[in-house]
Scaffold this motif. Structure first.
Motif, mmCIF file in Angstrom:
data_model
loop_
_atom_site.group_PDB
_atom_site.id
_atom_site.type_symbol
_atom_site.label_atom_id
_atom_site.label_comp_id
_atom_site.label_asym_id
_atom_site.label_seq_id
_atom_site.Cartn_x
_atom_site.Cartn_y
_atom_site.Cartn_z
ATOM 1 N N THR A 2 0.820 -1.206 0.000
ATOM 2 C CA THR A 2 0.000 0.000 0.000
ATOM 3 C C THR A 2 0.854 1.256 0.000
ATOM 4 N N ALA A 3 2.054 1.192 0.618
ATOM 5 C CA ALA A 3 2.934 2.366 0.598
ATOM 6 C C ALA A 3 3.398 2.633 -0.831
ATOM 7 N N PHE A 4 3.682 1.567 -1.571
ATOM 8 C CA PHE A 4 4.082 1.736 -2.966
ATOM 9 C C PHE A 4 2.944 2.333 -3.786
ATOM 10 N N HIS A 5 1.728 1.850 -3.551
ATOM 11 C CA HIS A 5 0.569 2.359 -4.271
ATOM 12 C C HIS A 5 0.322 3.832 -3.933
ATOM 13 N N THR A 6 0.465 4.200 -2.672
ATOM 14 C CA THR A 6 0.268 5.589 -2.255
ATOM 15 C C THR A 6 1.320 6.489 -2.883
ATOM 16 N N ALA A 7 2.573 6.051 -2.889
ATOM 17 C CA ALA A 7 3.649 6.843 -3.494
ATOM 18 C C ALA A 7 3.415 7.010 -4.992
ATOM 19 N N HIS A 8 2.973 5.932 -5.636
ATOM 20 C CA HIS A 8 2.703 6.004 -7.067
ATOM 21 C C HIS A 8 1.566 6.966 -7.360
ATOM 22 N N ALA A 9 0.514 6.911 -6.578
ATOM 23 C CA ALA A 9 -0.627 7.804 -6.781
ATOM 24 C C ALA A 9 -0.228 9.264 -6.558
ATOM 25 N N THR A 10 0.599 9.508 -5.541
ATOM 26 C CA THR A 10 1.051 10.872 -5.265
ATOM 27 C C THR A 10 1.904 11.409 -6.407
ATOM 28 N N LEU A 11 2.831 10.601 -6.901
ATOM 29 C CA LEU A 11 3.684 11.035 -8.000
ATOM 30 C C LEU A 11 2.886 11.239 -9.285
ATOM 31 N N ALA A 12 1.909 10.389 -9.522
ATOM 32 C CA ALA A 12 1.068 10.546 -10.707
ATOM 33 C C ALA A 12 0.255 11.837 -10.635
ATOM 34 N N THR A 13 -0.217 12.182 -9.450
ATOM 35 C CA THR A 13 -0.968 13.425 -9.274
ATOM 36 C C THR A 13 -0.068 14.635 -9.501
ATOM 37 N N LEU A 14 1.132 14.609 -8.952
ATOM 38 C CA LEU A 14 2.065 15.718 -9.144
ATOM 39 C C LEU A 14 2.452 15.875 -10.607
ATOM 40 N N ALA A 15 2.648 14.762 -11.296
ATOM 41 C CA ALA A 15 3.032 14.825 -12.701
ATOM 42 C C ALA A 15 1.905 15.377 -13.559
ATOM 43 N N SER A 16 0.670 15.039 -13.241
ATOM 44 C CA SER A 16 -0.452 15.508 -14.049
ATOM 45 C C SER A 16 -0.766 16.979 -13.820
ATOM 46 N N GLU A 17 -0.417 17.509 -12.645
ATOM 47 C CA GLU A 17 -0.680 18.915 -12.367
ATOM 48 C C GLU A 17 0.307 19.841 -13.045
ATOM 49 N N GLY A 18 1.452 19.345 -13.443
ATOM 50 C CA GLY A 18 2.431 20.191 -14.092
ATOM 51 C C GLY A 18 3.286 20.974 -13.129
ATOM 52 N N GLY A 19 3.283 20.638 -11.875
ATOM 53 C CA GLY A 19 4.156 21.292 -10.921
ATOM 54 C C GLY A 19 3.633 22.582 -10.351
ATOM 55 N N GLY A 20 2.368 22.882 -10.531
ATOM 56 C CA GLY A 20 1.811 24.096 -9.937
ATOM 57 C C GLY A 20 2.310 25.343 -10.633
ATOM 58 N N GLU A 21 2.913 26.264 -9.893
ATOM 59 C CA GLU A 21 3.365 27.518 -10.486
ATOM 60 C C GLU A 21 4.668 27.356 -11.261
ATOM 61 N N HIS A 22 5.400 26.281 -11.036
ATOM 62 C CA HIS A 22 6.637 26.031 -11.775
ATOM 63 C C HIS A 22 6.334 25.044 -12.889
ATOM 64 N N SER A 23 6.244 25.545 -14.105
ATOM 65 C CA SER A 23 5.891 24.673 -15.214
ATOM 66 C C SER A 23 7.105 24.023 -15.854
#
Length: 56
Positions: A2-23
Motif C-alpha cells: 500500500t505504501a508503494f501504491h500511495t507513493a505512485h498515486a502521489t507522483l502521478a498526481t504531481l506529474a499531471s498537475e504540471g508542478g503548480g506555479e513552476h511549469s
C-alpha cells in the motif's frame, strides 16, 4: 504494497498537475541559442582533439 501504491498515486498526481506555479519552462532559455552554443562547444572539443592527434 500500500505504501508503494500511495507513493505512485502521489507522483502521478504531481506529474499531471504540471508542478503548480513552476511549469519547467524558462522564458530566458532560447532553444536555438542553447543548441547553437552546445554545437559550438562540441566543435571546439573536436578541433582540440584533432590537434592532439596529429601523429595519426
Amino acid at each position: 504494497m500500500t505504501a508503494f501504491h500511495t507513493a505512485h498515486a502521489t507522483l502521478a498526481t504531481l506529474a499531471s498537475e504540471g508542478g503548480g506555479e513552476h511549469s519547467g519552462k524558462h522564458d530566458s532559455l532560447n532553444p536555438y541559442l542553447t543548441g547553437g552554443g552546445a554545437l559550438l562547444f562540441l566543435l571546439l572539443l573536436l578541433w582540440i582533439t584533432t590537434r592532439f592527434n596529429r601523429d595519426r
